[in-house]
Design a protein around this motif. Structure first.
Motif, mmCIF file in Angstrom:
data_model
loop_
_atom_site.group_PDB
_atom_site.id
_atom_site.type_symbol
_atom_site.label_atom_id
_atom_site.label_comp_id
_atom_site.label_asym_id
_atom_site.label_seq_id
_atom_site.Cartn_x
_atom_site.Cartn_y
_atom_site.Cartn_z
ATOM 1 N N SER A 92 81.109 37.271 39.859
ATOM 2 C CA SER A 92 79.843 36.567 39.646
ATOM 3 C C SER A 92 79.437 35.795 40.901
ATOM 4 O O SER A 92 78.264 35.740 41.247
ATOM 5 N N ARG A 93 80.442 35.191 41.577
ATOM 6 C CA ARG A 93 80.128 34.497 42.826
ATOM 7 C C ARG A 93 79.778 35.491 43.921
ATOM 8 O O ARG A 93 78.902 35.249 44.739
ATOM 9 N N ALA A 94 80.485 36.643 43.934
ATOM 10 C CA ALA A 94 80.325 37.589 45.050
ATOM 11 C C ALA A 94 78.972 38.304 45.053
ATOM 12 O O ALA A 94 78.485 38.699 46.113
ATOM 13 N N VAL A 95 78.350 38.453 43.884
ATOM 14 C CA VAL A 95 77.129 39.271 43.846
ATOM 15 C C VAL A 95 75.952 38.632 44.580
ATOM 16 O O VAL A 95 74.984 39.314 44.892
ATOM 17 N N ILE A 96 76.041 37.361 44.902
ATOM 18 C CA ILE A 96 74.949 36.742 45.646
ATOM 19 C C ILE A 96 74.789 37.424 47.014
ATOM 20 O O ILE A 96 73.682 37.488 47.562
ATOM 21 N N LEU A 97 75.893 37.981 47.514
ATOM 22 C CA LEU A 97 75.868 38.724 48.785
ATOM 23 C C LEU A 97 74.788 39.800 48.834
ATOM 24 O O LEU A 97 74.283 40.150 49.903
ATOM 25 N N ILE A 98 74.507 40.380 47.681
ATOM 26 C CA ILE A 98 73.501 41.439 47.654
ATOM 27 C C ILE A 98 72.266 40.978 46.888
ATOM 28 O O ILE A 98 71.468 41.789 46.428
ATOM 29 N N GLY A 99 72.135 39.668 46.784
ATOM 30 C CA GLY A 99 70.944 39.150 46.117
ATOM 31 C C GLY A 99 71.023 39.230 44.608
ATOM 32 O O GLY A 99 69.988 39.289 43.934
ATOM 33 N N GLY A 100 72.237 39.216 44.080
ATOM 34 C CA GLY A 100 72.399 39.323 42.627
ATOM 35 C C GLY A 100 72.403 37.967 41.946
ATOM 36 O O GLY A 100 72.970 37.011 42.459
ATOM 37 N N ILE A 101 71.717 37.876 40.818
ATOM 38 C CA ILE A 101 71.725 36.679 39.975
ATOM 39 C C ILE A 101 72.355 37.094 38.655
ATOM 40 O O ILE A 101 71.867 38.022 38.004
ATOM 41 N N VAL A 102 73.447 36.443 38.271
ATOM 42 C CA VAL A 102 74.145 36.848 37.046
ATOM 43 C C VAL A 102 73.368 36.374 35.826
ATOM 44 O O VAL A 102 73.181 35.176 35.623
ATOM 45 N N GLU A 103 72.903 37.318 35.030
ATOM 46 C CA GLU A 103 72.130 36.973 33.837
ATOM 47 C C GLU A 103 72.948 37.122 32.560
ATOM 48 O O GLU A 103 72.622 36.517 31.553
ATOM 49 N N GLU A 104 73.961 37.982 32.616
ATOM 50 C CA GLU A 104 74.801 38.165 31.437
ATOM 51 C C GLU A 104 76.249 38.168 31.880
ATOM 52 O O GLU A 104 76.593 38.718 32.925
ATOM 53 N N GLN A 105 77.105 37.554 31.101
ATOM 54 C CA GLN A 105 78.524 37.481 31.394
ATOM 55 C C GLN A 105 79.247 37.535 30.064
ATOM 56 O O GLN A 105 78.834 36.864 29.114
ATOM 57 N N LEU A 211 75.562 48.947 47.502
ATOM 58 C CA LEU A 211 75.176 48.687 46.111
ATOM 59 C C LEU A 211 73.694 48.338 45.994
ATOM 60 O O LEU A 211 72.980 48.851 45.129
ATOM 61 N N ARG A 212 73.229 47.434 46.865
ATOM 62 C CA ARG A 212 71.824 47.045 46.790
ATOM 63 C C ARG A 212 70.919 48.271 46.998
ATOM 64 O O ARG A 212 69.948 48.477 46.272
ATOM 65 N N HIS A 213 71.302 49.085 47.975
ATOM 66 C CA HIS A 213 70.528 50.293 48.241
ATOM 67 C C HIS A 213 70.507 51.219 47.022
ATOM 68 O O HIS A 213 69.463 51.789 46.680
ATOM 69 N N GLY A 214 71.652 51.337 46.346
ATOM 70 C CA GLY A 214 71.717 52.166 45.145
ATOM 71 C C GLY A 214 70.738 51.694 44.079
ATOM 72 O O GLY A 214 70.009 52.494 43.480
ATOM 73 N N VAL A 215 70.711 50.377 43.857
ATOM 74 C CA VAL A 215 69.776 49.836 42.857
ATOM 75 C C VAL A 215 68.334 50.073 43.289
ATOM 76 O O VAL A 215 67.483 50.464 42.483
ATOM 77 N N GLU A 216 68.051 49.879 44.564
ATOM 78 C CA GLU A 216 66.679 50.054 45.061
ATOM 79 C C GLU A 216 66.174 51.484 44.854
ATOM 80 O O GLU A 216 65.011 51.697 44.513
ATOM 81 N N ILE A 217 67.075 52.450 45.036
ATOM 82 C CA ILE A 217 66.666 53.847 44.810
ATOM 83 C C ILE A 217 66.448 54.103 43.326
ATOM 84 O O ILE A 217 65.456 54.717 42.921
#
Lengths: 227, 227, 227
Positions: A92-105, A211-217
């Protein structure tokens, strides 16, 4: 200019256009991430520091949409409170690296149908962009996370599992036995990594550059982002 | 002796036996390929240069059957004439490296059933030895090439997809997301590579050293070729 | 102290507890393996040398349960006596490295159902811990070993096939075409390697550092062994 995490700053950003509240500013050649909070005046925006570092005036800036992320811990023991889940919070802390905001845990036991149900809910109802699953990728009798991902998958991305293993085999040969994998369901990317904090982070870091690129595609955001 | 592409030459080849019109002569330690065109006299054959280079008199020579190749471009835009297909033609030129002669070439949209139908036709009716498919291996919503190959597959060859990725990851980390793969259908080898000319050629080149061998085993030509 | 294969020795092992007849003593930083044969007096055990080498007094010692192993050779020719099976016997000798004792050995033709039947019998009736299958992993028309393993599999372990290929590609690029793989059925680990003695041993050696660990996890022996 150093940017400290948690701090807020008001920036004149006259050169950037199409700023949108909630988007992130990513600085090339640094890990700094700023979140666009609100507009104070024309070309004057309030930004909060999501990831600190040093910003050079000449840095190229990309605007990132934030990724809506879910982190699912699969563990019989953690789901019963018999051990602390450290891998889930670390991801959850690491995903900020790719601009991730944790919405569900969430923490669920090693039950294939329970995992499937949660994944379907997070994709079909919550429309999360990225789901990280930690735990259940080994060979123990109860480990069924790969089977659960395959059951909800529309498409498989074999290279992510392959690369997580081929990278982390340098840390431990036992990573060969890890059954980590990635699939898509609709426009959501689902990735399973090992259950130990160390294994989870090592695997996440192995594939984080794409990962970010994968989501963007998957989301067809590519053109907007100018890639 | 330099051999220029497009040129023809008449060679006294007294040491070679079992020459057959249409077969290729491959020279060890060079990329030169000559095609056997016709016989002028006993031990005197007309050869055409398929791939030029420098031939040493002491070179070892292998006789190769030519491979009957199909190149299928999968692209919505190219199939509608909205963009030029450069990957397909680039692959068509590259297959001469392994003695391939392109017999079928086609462009189809990213439709799973259309791709399947074409592959079935090329294998079941045309009996092509090798089919190269370019495009549709990514994560975009319309990318369904891997699913189409799996639908027509009799057997999968996981190592080809793995190796295309593990090799090309040095060019771009994004190759992890590429879902390239190889399958067999009957005695035909079908390989899917990315749709960009660069990605298609990089992946093809990664596995080119074993493609001819793969076809030879599938066709049971091994013994004849003296391998 | 040198330990010669085939020799027996009586050792005062006062520091080790929980010794059990049939278990193995594995010495860290050496390949020496001793089998516990019988007890002569309190803290006095007869041991036989399974794998020779030099033991240092200060070596750390692990007690290993012996692994019950099956070695299945898949080959039309070997099953008819038309060629000698050298890969099967070579694997049978090699498994001692991980404390394996060969309990079943068999040669079957390249028939999917025959292979499946043998694997089911060895897992469901004989409860073998580890089954090594050699042969039938290539592209020849008769090669169906991967399909047979998949048919009896409860779970797949993709990293073992991947790693066998990525390691052995340095010996020969053709290993890309090898369809070696590993699956589990119940608590048994089944691994298929190529049919040539060289290919079988190279693949086995690539994954040997994790095979014992894989069995220990499947059998839930981990805790007992103090890992």
């Amino acid at each position: 200019m150093p940017a400290y995490e948690g701090a807020a700053c008001i920036l004149r950003v006259s050169l950037l256009k199409d700023l949108e509240i909630g988007n992130l500013l990513a600085f090339a050649e640094s890990d700094v991430l700023l979140r666009i909070e609100r507009q104070h005046a024309p070309s004057q925006w309030e930004l909060s520091v999501q990831q600190s570092g040093f910003i050079s005036v000449s840095s190229e800036i990309e605007t990132w949409r934030s990724l809506r992320v879910g982190v699912l811990t699969v563990s019989d023991k953690a789901s019963q409170g018999l051990r602390d889940d450290t891998a889930g919070p670390a991801l959850s802390r690491a995903v900020i690296l790719i601009g991730g905001i944790v919405e569900e845990q969430s923490i669920v036991p090693d039950e294939k149908e329970t995992i499937e149900k949660k994944l379907r809910h997070w994709v079909d109802q919550k429309d999360l962009h990225l789901i990280l699953v930690t735990g259940g990728t080994g060979l123990s009798e109860r480990d069924v996370t790969p089977e659960a991902l395959e059951a909800v998958a529309h498409r498989k991305i074999p290279g992510i599992g392959e690369f997580m293993r081929s990278r982390t085999v340098y840390y431990t040969p036992r990573s060969i036995l890890s059954r980590g994998l990635a699939v898509t369901r609709g426009k959501s990317l689902i990735i399973a990594v090992p259950g130990s904090q160390k294994g989870a982070l090592e695997c996440f870091e192995a594939v984080v550059p794409v990962l970010r690129h994968g989501v963007e595609i998957l989301r067809d955001w590519e053109k907007e982002c100018g890639h």
